[in-house]
Design a protein around this motif. Structure first.
Motif, short mmCIF file in Angstrom:
data_model
loop_
_atom_site.label_atom_id
_atom_site.label_comp_id
_atom_site.label_asym_id
_atom_site.label_seq_id
_atom_site.Cartn_x
_atom_site.Cartn_y
_atom_site.Cartn_z
N LEU A 180 28.31 18.16 37.15
CA LEU A 180 27.98 18.74 36.01
C LEU A 180 29.45 18.85 35.23
N LEU A 181 30.60 18.77 35.81
CA LEU A 181 31.79 19.04 34.96
C LEU A 181 32.76 17.67 34.86
N ARG A 182 32.01 16.67 34.85
CA ARG A 182 33.02 15.40 34.92
C ARG A 182 33.62 15.18 33.40
N GLN A 183 32.71 15.61 32.60
CA GLN A 183 33.18 15.47 31.11
C GLN A 183 33.82 16.97 30.85
N GLY A 184 34.40 16.86 29.57
CA GLY A 184 35.12 18.17 29.16
C GLY A 184 36.64 18.22 29.46
N PRO A 185 37.00 19.38 28.84
CA PRO A 185 38.37 19.61 29.28
C PRO A 185 38.40 20.29 30.83
N ALA A 186 39.40 19.88 31.63
CA ALA A 186 39.59 20.27 33.02
C ALA A 186 39.99 21.89 32.93
N GLU A 187 40.54 22.37 31.81
CA GLU A 187 41.01 23.84 31.94
C GLU A 187 39.85 24.62 31.94
N ARG A 188 38.23 24.23 31.67
CA ARG A 188 37.10 25.20 31.79
C ARG A 188 36.65 25.40 33.33
N VAL A 189 37.21 24.36 34.05
CA VAL A 189 36.85 24.43 35.66
C VAL A 189 36.85 25.69 36.18
N SER A 190 38.20 26.21 36.08
CA SER A 190 38.19 27.59 36.94
C SER A 190 37.22 28.73 36.25
N ASP A 191 37.15 28.57 35.05
CA ASP A 191 36.23 29.85 34.27
C ASP A 191 34.76 29.40 34.96
#
Length: 272
Positions: free
Chosen positions: A118-129
């Motif tokens: 689900l998180l392969r796209q988009g900014p890496a910075e949102r992962v922790s959130d």
């Protein structure tokens, strides 16, 4: 739809996450089967099951070997997909529209939350959130699994994050990284690099812990091949064994090594 959510293609295939199911059944049986206190109501949540809920249904079948009464909730951001999945719903299997702010009621604590591919796209910075948001629904010692796999499930990597306390504002602890391959594409450590969790893909560079990890594994793999361990399963097993002698936190369980799994639990957890 929260600011953390983003639409995905939603394409998946039967069997894509079966290796992950097998790992969890073998190494998290108490988590999946526990029924004392609040755990009697604790659910498994599969986030983002896509166009078809194959992975949700396969996990339900696998986990119910350990806990026949386990409630399974498949969550999908797109309403049409959630509605289409209702044909597969049952007394203990539910499908709901929603995103990372999970559509759970107050009496549905989670024992396990899975958010794969689900998180392969988009900014890496949102992962922790996202980790923080999903972790809020876990009971203490509950597990969040987040990562990526190739379309067939032949190569998979995932964060294993544990909720350490009852403090819902505390993010889950980045306990370990899980790697798995079925050797369909051969084997070399860098096979996993493109399938690392989103926040680690660009961390394989000098000075970063992930770079040190892969450098050590590559050297162990080269030495294994030079010693005559050339078939992919044999090279994998021997390289992980050698890696474990030079790098802390590498699990040396025989079933893992024989089945194409590497689990790395560095002291202090996996660096973000």
């Amino acid at each position: 739809m929260s600011t953390l959510d983003a639409k995905t293609r939603g394409r998946t295939a039967p069997g894509r996450l079966r290796a992950l199911d097998a790992y969890l059944c073998r190494f998290e049986p108490r988590l999946l089967s526990r029924v004392d206190g609040a755990w009697a109501r604790a659910v498994f949540v599969d986030v983002g099951f896509g166009e078809h809920p194959w992975t949700t249904l396969e996990s339900a079948e696998a986990f119910r070997v350990l806990q026949p009464e386990l409630t399974v909730i498949g969550v999908e951001l797109e309403e049409a997909r959630a509605l289409a999945a209702q044909v597969h719903a049952g007394p203990r299997t539910h499908f709901r529209q929603g995103g990372f702010e999970l559509p759970l009621s107050a009496d549905e604590p989670a024992r396990l939350v899975r958010a794969m591919n689900l998180l392969r796209q988009g900014p890496a910075e949102r992962v922790s959130d996202v980790h923080h948001a999903l972790g809020r629904f876990l009971l203490p010692s509950g597990l969040l699994v987040e990562g990526s796999s190739d379309p067939e499930g032949s190569v998979l990597t995932a964060h294993l994050l544990r909720r350490a306390s009852a403090d819902g504002d505390a993010p889950p602890m980045r306990e370990a990284l899980l790697f798995h391959t079925d050797f369909r594409n051969g084997f070399a450590p860098l096979l996993f690099r493109d399938w690392l969790p989103r926040d680690l893909r660009r961390r394989v560079r000098p000075g970063e812990p992930m770079h040190t990890f892969f450098q050590a594994w590559m050297e162990a793999w080269r030495q294994a091949r030079e010693a005559g361990h050339t078939s992919p399963p044999d090279a994998f097993r021997e390289s992980v064994t050698r890696l474990g002698t030079r790098l802390g936190g590498v699990a040396m369980d025989a079933w893992l090594l024989d089945s194409g799994y590497l689990v790395w639990r560095p002291e202090g957890g996996v660096s973000p």
